[in-house]
Design a protein around this motif. Structure first.
Motif, PDB file in Angstrom:
ATOM      1  N   GLY A  37       0.555  -1.067   0.005  1.00  8.18           N
ATOM      2  CA  GLY A  37      -0.260  -0.040   0.419  1.00  8.18           C
ATOM      3  C   GLY A  37       0.766   0.810   0.342  1.00  8.18           C
ATOM      4  N   SER A  99       5.870  10.417  10.553  1.00 10.17           N
ATOM      5  CA  SER A  99       4.835   8.989  10.248  1.00 10.17           C
ATOM      6  C   SER A  99       3.690   9.366  11.570  1.00 10.17           C
ATOM      7  N   SER A 100       2.794   9.257  11.094  1.00 12.93           N
ATOM      8  CA  SER A 100       1.941   9.101  11.901  1.00 12.93           C
ATOM      9  C   SER A 100       1.097   8.016  12.759  1.00 12.93           C
ATOM     10  N   LEU A 101       1.821   6.568  12.245  1.00  9.26           N
ATOM     11  CA  LEU A 101       2.146   5.896  13.295  1.00  9.26           C
ATOM     12  C   LEU A 101       2.886   5.881  14.294  1.00  9.26           C
ATOM     13  N   MET A 104       0.171   7.533  15.889  1.00  9.69           N
ATOM     14  CA  MET A 104      -0.921   6.832  17.482  1.00  9.69           C
ATOM     15  C   MET A 104      -0.023   6.243  18.469  1.00  9.69           C
ATOM     16  N   TYR A 138      -6.042  -2.525   9.325  1.00  6.69           N
ATOM     17  CA  TYR A 138      -4.869  -2.143   9.366  1.00  6.69           C
ATOM     18  C   TYR A 138      -4.291  -2.714   9.744  1.00  6.69           C
ATOM     19  N   VAL A 183     -10.297   4.137  10.238  1.00  6.63           N
ATOM     20  CA  VAL A 183      -9.318   4.016   9.965  1.00  6.63           C
ATOM     21  C   VAL A 183     -10.962   4.745   8.966  1.00  6.63           C
ATOM     22  N   ASN A 188      -8.312   1.322   5.193  1.00  2.00           N
ATOM     23  CA  ASN A 188      -7.535   0.242   4.398  1.00  2.00           C
ATOM     24  C   ASN A 188      -8.267  -1.239   5.559  1.00  2.00           C
ATOM     25  N   ASP A 218      -8.263   7.349  12.634  1.00  2.00           N
ATOM     26  CA  ASP A 218      -6.890   7.628  11.273  1.00  2.00           C
ATOM     27  C   ASP A 218      -7.223   7.820  10.077  1.00  2.00           C
ATOM     28  N   ALA A 220      -6.217   8.829   7.768  1.00  2.00           N
ATOM     29  CA  ALA A 220      -4.540   8.088   5.807  1.00  2.00           C
ATOM     30  C   ALA A 220      -4.697   9.007   5.028  1.00  2.00           C
ATOM     31  N   TYR A 221      -6.376   8.597   4.614  1.00  3.34           N
ATOM     32  CA  TYR A 221      -7.140   8.783   3.158  1.00  3.34           C
ATOM     33  C   TYR A 221      -7.970   9.618   3.098  1.00  3.34           C
ATOM     34  N   SER A 253      -1.579  11.764   7.276  1.00  5.53           N
ATOM     35  CA  SER A 253       0.035  12.360   7.294  1.00  5.53           C
ATOM     36  C   SER A 253       0.072  12.939   5.295  1.00  5.53           C
ATOM     37  N   SER A 255       2.242  11.048   4.150  1.00  7.57           N
ATOM     38  CA  SER A 255       3.069  10.343   3.627  1.00  7.57           C
ATOM     39  C   SER A 255       2.248   9.619   2.207  1.00  7.57           C
ATOM     40  N   LYS A 256       1.234   9.508   1.450  1.00  5.42           N
ATOM     41  CA  LYS A 256       0.776   9.624   0.873  1.00  5.42           C
ATOM     42  C   LYS A 256       0.750  10.660  -0.526  1.00  5.42           C
TER      43      LYS A 256
HETATM   44  N1  PMP Z   1      -2.542   4.308   8.536  1.00  2.63           N
HETATM   45  C1  PMP Z   1      -2.950   3.814   7.786  1.00  2.63           C
HETATM   46  C2  PMP Z   1      -4.720   3.337   7.683  1.00  2.63           C
HETATM   47  C3  PMP Z   1      -2.593   3.561   6.825  1.00  2.63           C
HETATM   48  O1  PMP Z   1      -3.187   2.152   6.144  1.00  2.63           O
HETATM   49  C4  PMP Z   1      -0.991   3.991   6.747  1.00  2.63           C
HETATM   50  C5  PMP Z   1       0.067   3.198   5.792  1.00  2.63           C
HETATM   51  N2  PMP Z   1      -0.102   2.422   5.214  1.00  2.63           N
HETATM   52  C6  PMP Z   1      -0.663   4.565   8.072  1.00  2.63           C
HETATM   53  C7  PMP Z   1      -1.531   5.350   8.603  1.00  2.63           C
HETATM   54  C8  PMP Z   1       1.048   4.899   7.862  1.00  2.63           C
HETATM   55  O2  PMP Z   1       1.089   6.363   8.317  1.00  2.63           O
HETATM   56  P1  PMP Z   1       2.538   6.957   8.223  1.00  2.63           P
HETATM   57  O3  PMP Z   1       3.306   7.039   7.324  1.00  2.63           O
HETATM   58  O4  PMP Z   1       1.947   8.325   8.463  1.00  2.63           O
HETATM   59  O5  PMP Z   1       2.725   6.559   9.670  1.00  2.63           O
END
Ligand code: PMP
Length: 424
Positions: A37, A99-101, A104, A138, A183, A188, A218, A220-221, A253, A255-256
């Motif tokens: 992903g 990184s949002s992860l 978290m 996820y 999410v 995801n 989260d 993320a999208y 974030s 990130s994508k």
């Molecule tokens: N949350 C979700 C739902 C994701 O799918 C992803 C990436 N696969 C992330 C967080 C990771 O985000 P980040 O790169 O900001 O840590």
């Protein structure tokens, strides 16, 4: 094909034909990957202007020299962008590291160890800690829980979001429940966006939960739309009405959006939660990478630029998603072999086989040169109780590769379904 009502003779005929198709595919010695992903190189290149964009000007809008220490909450303009993405207020949004992860994990750790409402509220004091996990979900969320000793209980994802009857019932019955993963947009892996009714019920959960309950939202999208954008209701607006502002922590974030893993992560929470979280953060860092935040703000100064940029991503992604949808539609519409959603954004298509087939499909696809995410990965503890769910991630391969991989996938699903039925 309709497996449930097929005669043994018909099943054996299908098995014979499909085994021949499968053997022909294996002979092609493919090497394709639908596991990741992450953005393709073409998508990443959309943000290559980040490199050198500052041209020696390191000053943020308020004159801060971003090369130096400090500014623990993030640059004001980056906080404003994060707030716009999350539909939150800039003063309650932090722009932090890559990184949002990580954010978290830090929020979870703060809740477990120190408590958002002071030491007595630390979750570890309850003994057992449990999170509600909409599934499929996820895998990295589940890993965070495992690492911190938080048990997980699965609830079903439906076309409008998590099954809220199940969620409310669990909260009413189980005092160990301290939080929930969500999410909420283009989830995801299901691609589902929560309906307004689900968002509204989410915002009211804290009223029936134990004190200290937190939803990890989260998003993320949030801005990762394909052709027809979907709208997610504002969770904070709903919480403001319900009086539950402290119960939701939001994450996102770039990130994508820009370079994956080399961007800016955002977290938004109530002023009360922020007081606790900032104390936790300040002991760990003298401030985030503001130079990178500034680079991002020069590339994407506001939501209008961000939306344009995301449309360029969508133009690259849409044909790949179309290739997945066309293959699934052509192979499985009107059959009883599988179920799936056609996502309007995000990074995944989630496919449910007949019960008991997912592991076999993933194994057969691997033997035919197509890597899929391990079956079960989308469930807590890596165990899909019905062995049904497979996550398809089409962003990295070319369109031709997605088409080739999906041909393998549908053959494997058909053959695995027939073999399972014959063995039953
Ligand atoms: N949350 C979700 C739902 C994701 O799918 C992803 C990436 N696969 C992330 C967080 C990771 O985000 P980040 O790169 O900001 O840590």
């Amino acid at each position: 094909m309709n497996i449930e009502h097929a005669s043994q003779e018909q099943l054996r005929l299908w098995e014979h034909q499909l085994a021949a198709d499968y053997a022909a595919i294996v002979a092609r010695k493919l090497n394709l990957d639908l596991t990741r992903g992450k953005p393709s190189a073409e998508q990443l290149s959309l943000s290559d202007d980040l490199d050198g964009i500052l041209k020696g000007n390191y000053k943020s809008l308020d004159g801060t020299d971003t090369r130096n220490y400090g500014g623990g909450e993030g640059l004001p303009e980056a906080r404003a962008l994060g707030a716009a993405i999350l539909d939150a207020s800039p003063s309650e949004t932090l722009a932090l590291g890559n990184s949002s992860l990580t954010l978290m994990f830090q929020c979870l750790l703060n809740a477990v160890q120190f408590g958002f409402d002071g030491p007595d509220s630390a979750w570890h004091k309850r003994g057992k800690m449990t999170f509600i996990c909409p599934t499929p979900g996820y895998d990295r969320h589940f890993t965070l829980c495992e690492q911190l000793g938080i048990q997980m209980i699965a609830v079903d994802m439906g076309p409008e979001g998590p099954n809220m009857d199940q969620v409310e019932q669990l909260i009413d019955q189980d005092p160990s429940i301290c939080g929930m993963w969500c999410v909420p947009k283009y989830a995801n892996p299901t691609g589902v966006t929560y309906s307004d009714a689900v968002v509204d019920r989410m915002a009211k959960l804290a009223k029936r939960a134990q004190p200290g309950f937190r939803i990890f939202w989260d998003n993320a999208y949030a801005v990762h739309d394909l052709a027809e954008p979907q709208t997610l209701a504002s969770i904070m607006a709903a919480c403001n009405i319900a009086g539950t502002q402290d119960s939701v922590i939001q994450f996102a974030s770039t990130s994508k959006i820009t370079h994956a893993g080399a961007g800016v992560a955002f977290v938004a929470m109530s002023a009360r939660n922020l007081t606790s979280f900032k104390t936790f953060l300040n002991s760990q860092s003298i401030g985030p990478d503001k130079v990178n935040q500034l680079r991002h703000m020069r590339l994407l100064p506001d939501m209008a630029h961000l939306r344009n940029h995301m449309q360029a991503h969508a133009r690259i992604l849409q044909p790949r998603f179309d290739a997945v949808s066309s293959a699934l539609d052509a192979a499985f519409t009107g059959t009883d072999l599988g179920q799936w959603e056609t996502p309007k954004g995000g990074y995944f298509v989630s496919f449910d086989t007949q019960p008991g087939c997912a592991q076999l499909v993933v194994q057969m696809a691997a033997e035919a040169g197509v890597k899929l995410t391990p079956a079960g990965a989308t469930f807590p503890y890596g165990k899909d109780p019905q062995d049904r769910n497979i996550r398809i991630a089409p962003s990295v391969p070319s369109v031709a590769e997605v088409i080739a991989a999906m041909e393998v996938f549908v053959t494997c699903v058909k053959l695995a379904s027939v073999r399972r039925k014959l063995a039953a």
